[in-house]
Motif scaffolding. Structure first.
Motif, PDB file in Angstrom:
ATOM      1  N   ASN A 115       0.802  -1.218   0.000  1.00 43.26           N
ATOM      2  CA  ASN A 115       0.000   0.000   0.000  1.00 43.26           C
ATOM      3  C   ASN A 115       0.834   1.266   0.000  1.00 43.26           C
ATOM      4  OD1 ASN A 115      -3.116  -0.108   0.182  1.00 43.26           O
ATOM      5  ND2 ASN A 115      -2.412  -1.921   1.268  1.00 43.26           N
ATOM      6  N   LEU A 116       2.105   1.172   0.344  1.00 41.68           N
ATOM      7  CA  LEU A 116       2.984   2.345   0.275  1.00 41.68           C
ATOM      8  C   LEU A 116       3.382   2.683  -1.155  1.00 41.68           C
ATOM      9  CD1 LEU A 116       5.365   1.859   3.323  1.00 41.68           C
ATOM     10  CD2 LEU A 116       3.818   3.774   2.932  1.00 41.68           C
ATOM     11  N   ILE A 117       3.417   1.683  -2.023  1.00 40.64           N
ATOM     12  CA  ILE A 117       3.795   1.908  -3.417  1.00 40.64           C
ATOM     13  C   ILE A 117       2.700   2.753  -4.080  1.00 40.64           C
ATOM     14  CG2 ILE A 117       4.291   0.783  -5.631  1.00 40.64           C
ATOM     15  CD1 ILE A 117       5.185  -1.674  -3.981  1.00 40.64           C
ATOM     16  N   PRO A 118       3.084   3.799  -4.808  1.00 42.44           N
ATOM     17  CA  PRO A 118       2.061   4.693  -5.379  1.00 42.44           C
ATOM     18  C   PRO A 118       1.382   4.139  -6.633  1.00 42.44           C
ATOM     19  CG  PRO A 118       4.243   5.481  -5.930  1.00 42.44           C
ATOM     20  CD  PRO A 118       4.435   4.301  -5.028  1.00 42.44           C
ATOM     21  N   VAL A 119       0.736   2.978  -6.476  1.00 46.93           N
ATOM     22  CA  VAL A 119      -0.022   2.372  -7.567  1.00 46.93           C
ATOM     23  C   VAL A 119      -1.461   2.877  -7.486  1.00 46.93           C
ATOM     24  CG1 VAL A 119      -0.867   0.185  -8.518  1.00 46.93           C
ATOM     25  CG2 VAL A 119       1.467   0.354  -7.666  1.00 46.93           C
ATOM     26  N   TYR A 120      -2.052   3.143  -8.621  1.00 47.77           N
ATOM     27  CA  TYR A 120      -3.395   3.716  -8.723  1.00 47.77           C
ATOM     28  C   TYR A 120      -4.377   3.089  -7.729  1.00 47.77           C
ATOM     29  CZ  TYR A 120      -7.764   5.292 -10.835  1.00 47.77           C
ATOM     30  OH  TYR A 120      -8.993   5.850 -11.039  1.00 47.77           O
ATOM     31  N   GLN A 121      -5.022   3.935  -6.962  1.00 51.93           N
ATOM     32  CA  GLN A 121      -6.049   3.627  -5.970  1.00 51.93           C
ATOM     33  C   GLN A 121      -5.549   2.980  -4.686  1.00 51.93           C
ATOM     34  OE1 GLN A 121      -9.133   4.743  -5.778  1.00 51.93           O
ATOM     35  NE2 GLN A 121      -8.892   5.794  -7.713  1.00 51.93           N
ATOM     36  N   LEU A 122      -4.256   2.740  -4.551  1.00 48.62           N
ATOM     37  CA  LEU A 122      -3.740   2.254  -3.272  1.00 48.62           C
ATOM     38  C   LEU A 122      -3.412   3.454  -2.386  1.00 48.62           C
ATOM     39  CD1 LEU A 122      -1.468  -0.743  -4.314  1.00 48.62           C
ATOM     40  CD2 LEU A 122      -3.826  -0.780  -3.524  1.00 48.62           C
ATOM     41  N   ASP A 123      -3.174   3.198  -1.114  1.00 53.74           N
ATOM     42  CA  ASP A 123      -2.982   4.281  -0.147  1.00 53.74           C
ATOM     43  C   ASP A 123      -1.814   5.204  -0.495  1.00 53.74           C
ATOM     44  OD1 ASP A 123      -5.114   3.198   1.241  1.00 53.74           O
ATOM     45  OD2 ASP A 123      -3.848   2.063   2.605  1.00 53.74           O
ATOM     46  N   GLY A 124      -0.723   4.640  -0.986  1.00 59.44           N
ATOM     47  CA  GLY A 124       0.434   5.460  -1.361  1.00 59.44           C
ATOM     48  C   GLY A 124       0.099   6.423  -2.491  1.00 59.44           C
ATOM     49  N   TRP A 125      -0.669   5.953  -3.461  1.00 64.78           N
ATOM     50  CA  TRP A 125      -1.083   6.811  -4.580  1.00 64.78           C
ATOM     51  C   TRP A 125      -2.017   7.918  -4.080  1.00 64.78           C
ATOM     52  CZ3 TRP A 125      -5.930   7.736  -6.752  1.00 64.78           C
ATOM     53  CH2 TRP A 125      -5.917   8.465  -7.954  1.00 64.78           C
ATOM     54  N   LYS A 126      -3.002   7.550  -3.275  1.00 64.85           N
ATOM     55  CA  LYS A 126      -3.954   8.548  -2.770  1.00 64.85           C
ATOM     56  C   LYS A 126      -3.241   9.618  -1.938  1.00 64.85           C
ATOM     57  CE  LYS A 126      -7.808   5.308  -2.646  1.00 64.85           C
ATOM     58  NZ  LYS A 126      -8.688   4.512  -1.785  1.00 64.85           N
ATOM     59  N   SER A 127      -2.301   9.192  -1.102  1.00 62.16           N
ATOM     60  CA  SER A 127      -1.544  10.155  -0.294  1.00 62.16           C
ATOM     61  C   SER A 127      -0.694  11.056  -1.181  1.00 62.16           C
ATOM     62  CB  SER A 127      -0.652   9.419   0.714  1.00 62.16           C
ATOM     63  OG  SER A 127      -1.443   8.667   1.603  1.00 62.16           O
ATOM     64  N   GLY A 128      -0.068  10.469  -2.189  1.00 62.35           N
ATOM     65  CA  GLY A 128       0.724  11.261  -3.129  1.00 62.35           C
ATOM     66  C   GLY A 128      -0.115  12.288  -3.866  1.00 62.35           C
ATOM     67  N   MET A 129      -1.317  11.905  -4.257  1.00 57.88           N
ATOM     68  CA  MET A 129      -2.208  12.842  -4.956  1.00 57.88           C
ATOM     69  C   MET A 129      -2.601  14.002  -4.032  1.00 57.88           C
ATOM     70  SD  MET A 129      -2.415  11.793  -7.990  1.00 57.88           S
ATOM     71  CE  MET A 129      -3.846  12.327  -8.865  1.00 57.88           C
ATOM     72  N   VAL A 130      -2.864  13.701  -2.770  1.00 60.86           N
ATOM     73  CA  VAL A 130      -3.200  14.756  -1.806  1.00 60.86           C
ATOM     74  C   VAL A 130      -2.030  15.735  -1.690  1.00 60.86           C
ATOM     75  CG1 VAL A 130      -3.565  15.175   0.664  1.00 60.86           C
ATOM     76  CG2 VAL A 130      -4.893  13.421  -0.507  1.00 60.86           C
ATOM     77  N   ILE A 131      -0.809  15.211  -1.609  1.00 60.37           N
ATOM     78  CA  ILE A 131       0.380  16.058  -1.473  1.00 60.37           C
ATOM     79  C   ILE A 131       0.604  16.880  -2.741  1.00 60.37           C
ATOM     80  CG2 ILE A 131       2.896  16.016  -1.248  1.00 60.37           C
ATOM     81  CD1 ILE A 131       2.460  13.546   0.624  1.00 60.37           C
ATOM     82  N   VAL A 132       0.470  16.248  -3.912  1.00 58.21           N
ATOM     83  CA  VAL A 132       0.653  16.964  -5.190  1.00 58.21           C
ATOM     84  C   VAL A 132      -0.354  18.100  -5.312  1.00 58.21           C
ATOM     85  CG1 VAL A 132       0.334  16.718  -7.699  1.00 58.21           C
ATOM     86  CG2 VAL A 132       1.769  15.102  -6.459  1.00 58.21           C
ATOM     87  N   ARG A 133      -1.603  17.829  -4.986  1.00 58.80           N
ATOM     88  CA  ARG A 133      -2.632  18.879  -5.084  1.00 58.80           C
ATOM     89  C   ARG A 133      -2.386  20.002  -4.086  1.00 58.80           C
ATOM     90  NH1 ARG A 133      -7.820  14.906  -6.170  1.00 58.80           N
ATOM     91  NH2 ARG A 133      -7.244  14.476  -8.336  1.00 58.80           N
ATOM     92  N   LYS A 134      -1.857  19.665  -2.921  1.00 60.88           N
ATOM     93  CA  LYS A 134      -1.536  20.697  -1.931  1.00 60.88           C
ATOM     94  C   LYS A 134      -0.359  21.548  -2.418  1.00 60.88           C
ATOM     95  CE  LYS A 134      -1.999  22.536   2.172  1.00 60.88           C
ATOM     96  NZ  LYS A 134      -3.205  23.231   2.590  1.00 60.88           N
TER      97      LYS A 134
END
Length: 166
Positions: A115-134
């Motif tokens: 889930n840490l790996i930023p693969v689409y719809q996993l937690d790592g990806w969702k967290s990365g998207m939140v950070i990118v948008r911020k």
């Protein structure tokens, strides 16, 4: 042999459910409403409503999910969003440490790392998207696509490496 299979299935299911309960608890703590919680993918085979949450059991027992009110989550401060999104990984890491050396501990470690790996719809990806948008102060489709494709490439390379080492 049958005991090993039952242990593996029970350990996997428990690790998945506890991961999602981590998200559930963190979302409730931060005041983010939960719409739906489920185990499995595919068509719904059973459902019940508990505490205003639609709980579902689906046909294919290969995953679990908690569906939150995303609009409410997005209005929370960045750290609260990351807390909710990372809570499942945190639960898996704690359980891994507490049950180190067992199959249950191994499943928890695998779920946390996966889930840490930023693969689409996993937690790592969702967290990365939140950070990118911020960072950009708004959604940026180009950056989000680059992040998504990069995460997919990382996920694929991890999978290939795991298969080759197996």
């Amino acid at each position: 042999m049958i005991i090993i299979v039952i242990n593996a299935i029970a350990s996997f299911v428990a690790a998945l459910v506890l991961h999602e309960l981590g998200h559930y608890g963190a979302a409730r703590f931060c005041g983010v409403p939960i719409k739906q919680a489920g185990f499995g993918w595919g068509p719904k085979i059973f459902g019940v409503r508990l505490s205003q949450v639609d709980c579902q059991l689906r046909l294919l027992p290969v995953g679990a999910y908690v569906q939150m009110d995303i609009a409410t989550l997005q209005r929370r401060p960045l750290l609260q969003q990351l807390f909710v999104l990372g809570a499942g990984i945190g639960v898996n890491l704690v359980l891994c440490v507490l049950t180190w050396g067992s199959l249950f501990g191994a499943f928890n470690l695998a779920l946390a790392i996966g889930n840490l790996i930023p693969v689409y719809q996993l937690d790592g990806w969702k967290s990365g998207m939140v950070i990118v948008r911020k960072m950009f102060g708004r959604p940026s489709p180009l950056v989000e696509w680059i992040f998504t494709l990069g995460g997919g490439a990382i996920g694929l390379s991890v999978l290939v490496r795991a298969v080759l080492n197996f």
